[in-house]
Design a protein around this motif. Structure first.
Motif, PDB file in Angstrom:
ATOM      1  N   GLN A   1       3.358   1.400  11.681  1.00 50.17           N
ATOM      2  CA  GLN A   1       2.275   0.676  11.165  1.00 50.17           C
ATOM      3  C   GLN A   1       2.714  -0.523  10.587  1.00 50.17           C
ATOM      4  O   GLN A   1       2.081  -1.505  10.654  1.00 50.17           O
ATOM      5  CB  GLN A   1       1.290   1.291   9.995  1.00 50.17           C
TER       6      GLN A   1
ATOM      7  N   GLY B   1       1.175   5.371  -1.693  1.00 49.59           N
ATOM      8  CA  GLY B   1       1.036   6.464  -0.714  1.00 49.59           C
ATOM      9  C   GLY B   1      -0.269   6.105   0.175  1.00 49.59           C
ATOM     10  O   GLY B   1      -0.731   7.199   0.543  1.00 49.59           O
ATOM     11  N   LEU B   2      -0.400   4.943   0.305  1.00 49.63           N
ATOM     12  CA  LEU B   2      -1.609   4.689   1.159  1.00 49.63           C
ATOM     13  C   LEU B   2      -0.848   4.067   2.472  1.00 49.63           C
ATOM     14  O   LEU B   2       0.154   3.330   2.575  1.00 49.63           O
ATOM     15  CB  LEU B   2      -2.533   3.508   0.716  1.00 49.63           C
ATOM     16  N   PRO B   3      -1.484   4.255   3.936  1.00 47.47           N
ATOM     17  CA  PRO B   3      -1.255   3.993   5.080  1.00 47.47           C
ATOM     18  C   PRO B   3      -1.172   2.349   5.019  1.00 47.47           C
ATOM     19  O   PRO B   3      -2.257   1.614   4.643  1.00 47.47           O
ATOM     20  CB  PRO B   3      -1.916   4.489   6.017  1.00 47.47           C
TER      21      PRO B   3
ATOM     22  N   VAL C   1       1.688  10.539   3.543  1.00 42.70           N
ATOM     23  CA  VAL C   1       0.628   9.847   3.608  1.00 42.70           C
ATOM     24  C   VAL C   1      -0.476  10.739   4.168  1.00 42.70           C
ATOM     25  O   VAL C   1      -1.810  10.598   3.586  1.00 42.70           O
ATOM     26  CB  VAL C   1       0.989   8.498   4.347  1.00 42.70           C
TER      27      VAL C   1
ATOM     28  N   PRO D   1       0.909  -1.288   0.089  1.00 44.63           N
ATOM     29  CA  PRO D   1      -0.037  -0.024  -0.114  1.00 44.63           C
ATOM     30  C   PRO D   1       0.909   1.369  -0.056  1.00 44.63           C
ATOM     31  O   PRO D   1       0.376   2.170  -0.691  1.00 44.63           O
ATOM     32  CB  PRO D   1      -1.008  -0.141   1.268  1.00 44.63           C
ATOM     33  N   GLU D   2       2.090   1.340   0.713  1.00 43.12           N
ATOM     34  CA  GLU D   2       2.726   2.669   0.922  1.00 43.12           C
ATOM     35  C   GLU D   2       3.260   2.987  -0.440  1.00 43.12           C
ATOM     36  O   GLU D   2       3.729   4.201  -0.771  1.00 43.12           O
ATOM     37  CB  GLU D   2       3.766   2.322   2.096  1.00 43.12           C
TER      38      GLU D   2
ATOM     39  N   ASP E   1       8.811   3.556  -0.001  1.00 44.24           N
ATOM     40  CA  ASP E   1       7.910   3.693   1.097  1.00 44.24           C
ATOM     41  C   ASP E   1       7.016   4.793   1.109  1.00 44.24           C
ATOM     42  O   ASP E   1       6.051   4.742   2.211  1.00 44.24           O
ATOM     43  CB  ASP E   1       8.888   3.390   2.438  1.00 44.24           C
ATOM     44  N   SER E   2       6.950   5.361   0.116  1.00 40.19           N
ATOM     45  CA  SER E   2       5.808   6.249  -0.063  1.00 40.19           C
ATOM     46  C   SER E   2       5.673   6.605  -1.697  1.00 40.19           C
ATOM     47  O   SER E   2       6.600   6.333  -2.508  1.00 40.19           O
ATOM     48  CB  SER E   2       6.049   7.602   0.567  1.00 40.19           C
ATOM     49  N   TYR E   3       4.435   7.561  -1.957  1.00 39.61           N
ATOM     50  CA  TYR E   3       4.575   7.925  -3.261  1.00 39.61           C
ATOM     51  C   TYR E   3       5.310   9.247  -3.401  1.00 39.61           C
ATOM     52  O   TYR E   3       5.051  10.208  -3.245  1.00 39.61           O
ATOM     53  CB  TYR E   3       3.048   8.185  -3.649  1.00 39.61           C
TER      54      TYR E   3
END
Lengths: 269, 293
Positions: free
Chosen positions: B291, A230-232, B16, A226-227, B9-11
């Motif tokens: 998380q 950009g999703l938690p 986020v 998901p990350e 680990d992110s967009y």
């Protein structure tokens, strides 16, 4: 009612973004290329209620036994591209346990008869509490207005028996609208099919009614973690801990009262 | 793309979460002033009951001034004064801001009557009742703001929700103590000097506990604007409490210096915690890694 967004068939046309803006008369918010990708909207905001993410990442080797098909595309120097795209149309999740709705002090956010979460523009007083409360970073304050806006799942269209504008316009049926139960069944079948085709990382996101937000009214089929999108990875509604927060605050308040009362003991000094 | 090693680990490193849209000065100030008001009312009630009129009057006037300024800060943040009326449209236990608005609707008038009767000398009976009422509501005013910010997805705020109320009431006690030391005769201000020690100890211990629970996210307490503010807060709070307790009784100047340091320390604590929250929301690492763990 809800959305099932199957990102495996998203072609990144952004027709959903446009249809959403057109139908809901969402103000223009600039064409701002980030320089990272062809994505010109960047993320969900008060003025972007659907957002198509373009994720460029290195090519992964196909799973064992899966033969890559040569499409005979024209190339420059290199025979195969060294990166691939993941595309995904993101939207408000319309959580079953919605933090934005819980923390709203005015009741401007409410749950509709379709199980979706909607902001009443004339009641919102612009306190902005819902903005940091959302575990997905969806709802946002509109500049020069102060009030917050987000996807309504086209509440007005649902009332007229129509599907939301984004789902209506999606040319590949990446965005599907319907009863959540039915969508979950369809999604489970699609994941199975993708696994059988060698896409081992395909997974559903937000479909589980037992997750931290009680299941999302808009869930997704993702092809990676998901990350990456950009999703938690494991969002939890913040108000789950609210009873404990009030208890701690109560004890703290009592500590302050007793502590300050004690400063008056010990005579006249 | 080819040579860099992308971190997915992110967009593209984008957050986020959405960071709080609140103005640091308005809402950081709101947190500080609410604490100052609430604890001042408690000190004022104690002073009233133990016949310390100077300390009592200082506390009552400070409480009214601070709560009025905090309401002004809130209205300024909302943008239009008429929007505050919507706050009293419903009573919602799931919204700390709704509960807080109703709490202030009860506390504000009590603090107002307490201050007005103290200054004018009229209606001493009503004044005493209002003073005690405000003193009993004061701790709630000082602590509910901790729930207000903890009840968000902001990692540095939510992650510390157990300790945050203790940090806040400790910081409220030091602010009220500082004001009492500044405004009241040192002969009467003994409780304020002791409140400074009590608040500083409570805040320091709770802050330490909070950081150990926050783990990775505690980084936000040590870097950037938040790091500077919280470092200053610690020095000012501990220093101010010590100066006040050791020298505040004999020297009016020392009491004033210690008191001003305590007030500044409390303000730095609130602003520092505010900025730590913003930092923790802006870097996706603080959302994703806890998380994943």
């Amino acid at each position: 009612m809800g959305f099932f967004t199957d990102t495996s068939v998203c072609i990144g046309c952004k027709a959903c973004e446009v249809a959403c803006k057109e139908w809901n008369a969402v103000p223009e918010d600039g064409l701002n290329f980030s320089g990272n990708s062809f994505d010109n909207t960047g993320g969900l905001s008060a003025d972007t209620w659907r957002h198509v993410a373009f994720i460029e990442k290195p090519v992964e080797k196909p799973a064992e036994g899966v033969q890559a098909v040569d499409l005979g595309m024209p190339t420059v120097g290199q025979s195969t591209p060294d990166f691939q795209w993941l595309m995904s149309s993101d939207v408000c999740k319309h959580c079953t346990h919605a933090a934005c709705l819980d923390v709203c002090p005015t009741g401007a956010l409410f749950r509709t008869e379709y199980g979706t979460v909607v902001v009443q523009e004339d009641v919102c007083n612009g306190c902005g509490y819902c903005v940091p409360a959302c575990p997905f970073g969806v709802i946002d304050q509109r500049e020069n207005d102060g009030r917050v806006f987000k996807c309504t799942m086209c509440y007005d269209r649902l009332g007229a028996g129509q599907e939301p504008a984004c789902a209506k316009t999606c040319p590949t049926d990446s965005i599907q609208f319907g009863e959540l139960e039915e969508l979950r069944e369809r999604a489970a079948q699609r994941v199975e099919q993708l696994h059988a085709d060698g896409f081992e990382k395909a997974r559903l996101y937000g479909e589980n009614p037992d997750d931290g937000v009680g299941g999302a009214g808009a869930f997704f089929l993702l092809l990676d973690e998901p990350e990456v999108y950009g999703l938690p990875p494991d969002p939890v509604v913040t108000t789950r801990d609210l009873p404990s927060m009030w208890r701690h605050a109560g004890v703290a308040a009592a500590t302050l009262l007793i502590g300050l009362a004690a400063t008056f003991l010990g005579g006249r000094r | 793309m080819k040579n860099s090693k992308p971190q997915f680990d992110s967009y593209y490193g984008k957050p986020v979460l959405k960071a709080p849209v609140w103005s640091p000065l308005d809402i950081g100030g709101y947190l500080f002033l609410g604490g100052l008001a609430g604890a001042s009312s408690v000190l004022a009630a104690g002073a009233e009951l133990t016949a310390r009129p100077g300390l009592a009057r200082a506390g009552k006037v400070a409480a009214l001034g601070a709560i009025s300024a905090s309401a002004a800060a809130l209205v300024h943040d909302l943008g239009k004064p008429t929007r505050f009326v919507n706050m009293l449209r419903v009573v919602k236990p799931t919204s700390p801001m709704s509960i807080g608005s109703w709490l202030l609707a009860g506390y504000g008038p009590a603090a107002g009557v307490a201050a007005a009767t103290a200054v004018t000398g009229l209606f001493p009976g009503i004044g005493r009742a209002a003073t005690i009422g405000a003193g009993l509501l004061g701790p709630a005013v000082a602590s509910y703001t901790a729930v207000l910010i903890s009840d968000t997805a902001t990692p540095a705020w939510h992650g510390g929700y157990r300790e945050m109320p203790f940090v806040f009431v400790g910081s409220a006690a030091t602010a009220a103590a500082g004001l009492g030391m500044l405004a009241a005769d040192p002969a009467e201000a003994g409780p304020a000097r002791r409140a400074g020690l009590f608040g500083a100890a409570l805040e320091t211990v709770a802050m330490h506990q909070m950081r150990s629970r926050l783990g990775l996210v505690a980084e936000t307490h040590h870097q950037g604007k938040a790091g500077k503010l919280l470092k200053a807060a610690e020095a000012l709070t501990i220093g101010g409490a010590a100066v006040g307790a050791l020298l505040g009784r004999r020297s009016r100047l020392a009491a004033a210096v210690g008191g001003a340091a305590l007030l500044a320390g409390s303000a730095c604590t609130r602003l520092g915690i505010f900025h730590a929250g913003v930092q923790s929301a802006e870097d996706p690492k603080y959302t994703v890694e806890p998380q994943r763990a």
